[in-house]
Design an enzyme around this catalytic site. Structure first.
Site, PDB file in Angstrom:
ATOM      1  N   TRP A  79      33.994  85.725  95.332  1.00 57.61           N
ATOM      2  CA  TRP A  79      35.424  85.608  95.647  1.00 57.61           C
ATOM      3  C   TRP A  79      36.088  84.523  94.799  1.00 57.61           C
ATOM      4  CZ3 TRP A  79      39.161  88.376  96.288  1.00 57.61           C
ATOM      5  CH2 TRP A  79      40.266  88.125  97.097  1.00 57.61           C
TER       6      TRP A  79
ATOM      7  N   SER B  51      40.264  92.489 100.841  1.00 61.45           N
ATOM      8  CA  SER B  51      40.197  92.099  99.423  1.00 61.45           C
ATOM      9  C   SER B  51      38.756  91.864  98.984  1.00 61.45           C
ATOM     10  CB  SER B  51      41.014  90.827  99.221  1.00 61.45           C
ATOM     11  OG  SER B  51      40.619  89.842 100.180  1.00 61.45           O
TER      12      SER B  51
ATOM     13  N   ASN C  30      28.558  92.506 105.696  1.00 57.31           N
ATOM     14  CA  ASN C  30      28.413  92.531 107.141  1.00 57.31           C
ATOM     15  C   ASN C  30      27.993  93.924 107.584  1.00 57.31           C
ATOM     16  OD1 ASN C  30      29.459  89.777 107.986  1.00 57.31           O
ATOM     17  ND2 ASN C  30      31.019  90.480 106.558  1.00 57.31           N
TER      18      ASN C  30
ATOM     19  N   LYS D 108      36.703  89.756 112.499  1.00 60.26           N
ATOM     20  CA  LYS D 108      36.480  91.160 112.108  1.00 60.26           C
ATOM     21  C   LYS D 108      35.098  91.342 111.483  1.00 60.26           C
ATOM     22  CE  LYS D 108      37.064  90.226 107.682  1.00 60.26           C
ATOM     23  NZ  LYS D 108      36.036  90.287 106.674  1.00 60.26           N
TER      24      LYS D 108
ATOM     25  N   GLY E  41      42.849  88.900 104.001  1.00 60.66           N
ATOM     26  CA  GLY E  41      43.282  90.298 103.922  1.00 60.66           C
ATOM     27  C   GLY E  41      42.176  91.173 103.372  1.00 60.66           C
TER      28      GLY E  41
HETATM   29  N1  LIG Z   1      33.250  88.333  98.411  1.00 65.52           N
HETATM   30  C1  LIG Z   1      34.397  88.779  98.872  1.00 65.52           C
HETATM   31  O1  LIG Z   1      34.789  89.911  98.603  1.00 65.52           O
HETATM   32  C2  LIG Z   1      35.271  87.905  99.719  1.00 65.52           C
HETATM   33  C3  LIG Z   1      36.601  88.278  99.918  1.00 65.52           C
HETATM   34  C4  LIG Z   1      37.403  87.471 100.716  1.00 65.52           C
HETATM   35  C5  LIG Z   1      36.898  86.324 101.280  1.00 65.52           C
HETATM   36  N2  LIG Z   1      35.602  85.989 101.058  1.00 65.52           N
HETATM   37  C6  LIG Z   1      35.108  84.762 101.671  1.00 65.52           C
HETATM   38  O2  LIG Z   1      34.921  83.795 100.651  1.00 65.52           O
HETATM   39  C7  LIG Z   1      33.840  82.920 100.992  1.00 65.52           C
HETATM   40  C8  LIG Z   1      32.866  82.885  99.835  1.00 65.52           C
HETATM   41  O3  LIG Z   1      32.300  84.178  99.731  1.00 65.52           O
HETATM   42  P1  LIG Z   1      31.679  84.753  98.384  1.00 65.52           P
HETATM   43  O4  LIG Z   1      31.562  86.221  98.603  1.00 65.52           O
HETATM   44  O5  LIG Z   1      32.437  84.292  97.199  1.00 65.52           O
HETATM   45  O6  LIG Z   1      30.253  84.082  98.395  1.00 65.52           O
HETATM   46  P2  LIG Z   1      28.943  84.546  97.633  1.00 65.52           P
HETATM   47  O7  LIG Z   1      27.955  84.992  98.637  1.00 65.52           O
HETATM   48  O8  LIG Z   1      29.307  85.485  96.511  1.00 65.52           O
HETATM   49  O9  LIG Z   1      28.436  83.203  96.966  1.00 65.52           O
HETATM   50  C9  LIG Z   1      28.021  82.124  97.721  1.00 65.52           C
HETATM   51  C10 LIG Z   1      28.410  80.895  96.920  1.00 65.52           C
HETATM   52  O10 LIG Z   1      28.277  79.774  97.786  1.00 65.52           O
HETATM   53  C11 LIG Z   1      27.673  78.724  97.067  1.00 65.52           C
HETATM   54  N3  LIG Z   1      27.043  77.796  97.989  1.00 65.52           N
HETATM   55  C12 LIG Z   1      25.888  77.936  98.657  1.00 65.52           C
HETATM   56  N4  LIG Z   1      25.630  76.829  99.385  1.00 65.52           N
HETATM   57  C13 LIG Z   1      26.659  75.985  99.163  1.00 65.52           C
HETATM   58  C14 LIG Z   1      26.973  74.686  99.628  1.00 65.52           C
HETATM   59  N5  LIG Z   1      26.178  74.059 100.489  1.00 65.52           N
HETATM   60  N6  LIG Z   1      28.118  74.099  99.192  1.00 65.52           N
HETATM   61  C15 LIG Z   1      28.943  74.741  98.353  1.00 65.52           C
HETATM   62  N7  LIG Z   1      28.694  75.987  97.872  1.00 65.52           N
HETATM   63  C16 LIG Z   1      27.570  76.594  98.279  1.00 65.52           C
HETATM   64  C17 LIG Z   1      26.695  79.419  96.169  1.00 65.52           C
HETATM   65  O11 LIG Z   1      26.338  78.547  95.141  1.00 65.52           O
HETATM   66  C18 LIG Z   1      27.525  80.621  95.712  1.00 65.52           C
HETATM   67  O12 LIG Z   1      28.334  80.285  94.633  1.00 65.52           O
HETATM   68  C19 LIG Z   1      33.242  83.494 102.289  1.00 65.52           C
HETATM   69  O13 LIG Z   1      33.727  82.777 103.389  1.00 65.52           O
HETATM   70  C20 LIG Z   1      33.766  84.907 102.352  1.00 65.52           C
HETATM   71  O14 LIG Z   1      33.920  85.388 103.676  1.00 65.52           O
HETATM   72  C21 LIG Z   1      34.786  86.739 100.279  1.00 65.52           C
END
Ligand SMILES: NC(=O)c1ccc[n+]([C@@H]2O[C@H](COP(=O)([O-])OP(=O)(O)OC[C@H]3O[C@@H](n4cnc5c(N)ncnc54)[C@H](O)[C@@H]3O)[C@@H](O)[C@H]2O)c1
Length: 333
Positions: A11, A134, A252, A187, A132
Site C-alpha cells: 500500500w 483500494s 483476509n 470489515k 476505501g
Molecule cells: N495492501 C493493500 O491493498 C492495502 C490497501 C489499503 C490499506 N492497507 C493497509 O495498509 C497497511 C499496510 O499494509 P500493506 O498491504 O502495505 O502491508 P504489506 O503486508 O504489503 O507489508 C508489510 C510492511 O510492513 C513492514 N513492517 C513489518 N514490521 C514492521 C514494523 N515493526 N514497523 C514498521 N514496519 C513494519 C514490512 O517491512 C512491510 O514493508 C495495513 O494496515 C493495511 O490494512 C493495505
C-alpha cells in the site's frame, strides 16, 4: 510538496507512485535496510510484484526523511503504528499533516489508528484517515479507484484531497473519522469470515448474508462509538466490505478460505505470508463489542474460531440458529 511515505508494503508503495504521478517529491521509508536495498536493487517491491518503480522514487531506511515533510503517509501495518509514530514524534514539524492509511484498531486500548498517532504525537499534528475499496495491486496499476479522506477539520482533509486526487484516483472527504476508521478495520473480520464460508463450499447467498448482516453489526458498534451510521453505507464501509469479501487480492478472504478448507488458523496466517489485519481486528472487535455492550455475532463467531479453537461448522450453525430478530433494529436506526 515533499511527502514521506512511512512503510514500504504494497500500500505504501502504490500510494508513493500515485503521489509522484501528481508531481510530489516522494521518499519511501522501509522498516529495514534490507527491505530498502531489495526494492532499490530490483526496482520493484516484492509486496507489489509487476509494478516497476521509477528512479525518481527516493528510497531510505532512515526516518529522518520525515523531517520538514509537508505530509507523512503512515502506511505500516496497524500493529506497528504506535511504535512508528513514537519514533516520528521528535522528527515531525507541527505543520506536517499525517495521513493514516493502516486499517486496524489497537487491541489493548480499542483505539483507532488516528487516536494512536495523536497520542504519540501529543496532538501536535493534524491527522487524516484515508480508507476505501483500494487494493494496492490495482492502484499500483492505475485502475480507477475511489477512497474517502476523513478529518474533523474538513479544511485539512481538502488539502490532502488535492495531493492524492487525479483522473484515476477519486477522493471524497468526510468529517466522520470515527465511522471511516471503524469501517476500515471491522470489515476485515467479515471478509475473513466470508473466506471461511467460501472455503466450506457455501454459496453467494451466504456471502451476501454475511456482508449485509456484517455491515449491520459494524454500523451498530460504530454508532455506539460516536460514528455516523450513513458512513457505513459509504466507501469505507460497504465499499470496502464488497471489495474485501469478494476479491482474490484480499488476504483476509484468502486466510478465511484456508481455514474454511480445514487449515488451523495459525497455519493459515503463515501461509498467506503477509499481514492479515482481520485476525487482529477480530480480537479488537470482540473487545470493543464487550466494552460497548453491543452484539456483534459474526465478529464474535470469527473471534471464537480464530482464538478459542471453536469448530467452524458448528460455530456457523450457532450463528444461523440465533434467536429470531427483526431485520431493522429500531433502537439504533
Ligand atoms: N495492501 C493493500 O491493498 C492495502 C490497501 C489499503 C490499506 N492497507 C493497509 O495498509 C497497511 C499496510 O499494509 P500493506 O498491504 O502495505 O502491508 P504489506 O503486508 O504489503 O507489508 C508489510 C510492511 O510492513 C513492514 N513492517 C513489518 N514490521 C514492521 C514494523 N515493526 N514497523 C514498521 N514496519 C513494519 C514490512 O517491512 C512491510 O514493508 C495495513 O494496515 C493495511 O490494512 C493495505
Amino acid at each position: 510538496m515533499k511527502i514521506s511515505v512511512i512503510g514500504s508494503g504494497g500500500w505504501g508503495t502504490a500510494l508513493s507512485l500515485l503521489l509522484m504521478e501528481n508531481g510530489n517529491d516522494v521518499t519511501l521509508w522501509s522498516h529495514s535496510e534490507k527491505e530498502s536495498e531489495t526494492i532499490s536493487n530490483a526496482k520493484e517491491n516484492p509486496f507489489l510484484k509487476g509494478v516497476p518503480l521509477p528512479d525518481s522514487l527516493m528510497l531510505t531506511a532512515n526516518l529522518d526523511c520525515a523531517r520538514d515533510a509537508d505530509a507523512v503517509v503512515l502506511a505500516t501495518p496497524s500493529f506497528a503504528v504506535r511504535e512508528t509514530a513514537k519514533k516520528l514524534a521528535p522528527l515531525l514539524s507541527p505543520k506536517t499533516v499525517v495521513v493514516s492509511v493502516a486499517k486496524g484498531i489497537e487491541k489493548e486500548t480499542s483505539l483507532r489508528m488516528s487516536q494512536v498517532i495523536e497520542e504519540e504525537l501529543r496532538g501536535k499534528n493534524n491527522v487524516v484517515a484515508l480508507s476505501g475499496p483500494s487494493h494496492a495491486e490495482e492502484v499500483g496499476r492505475g485502475i480507477p479507484t475511489a477512497v474517502v479522506l476523513a478529518c474533523l477539520d474538513l479544511g485539512v482533509a481538502e488539502w490532502v484531497q488535492d495531493l492524492f486526487m487525479n483522473e484515476r484516483f477519486r477522493v471524497y472527504t468526510s468529517s466522520d473519522i470515527i465511522g471511516v476508521e471503524l469501517g476500515a478495520a471491522l470489515k476485515n473480520v467479515i471478509a475473513l469470515c466470508a473466506g471461511c464460508c467460501d472455503g466450506m463450499g457455501f454459496g453467494d447467498n451466504t456471502k451476501a448474508m454475511l456482508m449485509t448482516r456484517g455491515l449491520t453489526e459494524m454500523a451498530r458498534v460504530g454508532a455506539k462509538m460516536g460514528g455516523r451510521k450513513e458512513t457505513f453505507a459509504g466507501l469505507a464501509g460497504m465499499g470496502d466490505l464488497i471489495v474485501t469479501c469478494t476479491s482474490d487480492h484480499s488476504r483476509n478472504r484468502r486466510a478465511g478460505l484456508l481455514i474454511g478448507a480445514g487449515m488451523d488458523p495459525q497455519e493459515a496466517m503463515k501461509q498467506v505470508g503477509a499481514v492479515v489485519e482481520g485476525y487482529y481486528a477480530a480480537a479488537s472487535g470482540h473487545a470493543m463489542a464487550k466494552k460497548c455492550g453491543v452484539e456483534m455475532p459474526i465478529t464474535e463467531a470469527t473471534y471464537n474460531v480464530l482464538y478459542n479453537g471453536a469448530p467452524l461448522r458448528e460455530t456457523f450453525t450457532t450463528l444461523m440458529t440465533r434467536s429470531k430478530k427483526h431485520e431493522i433494529e429500531e433502537s439504533w436506526v
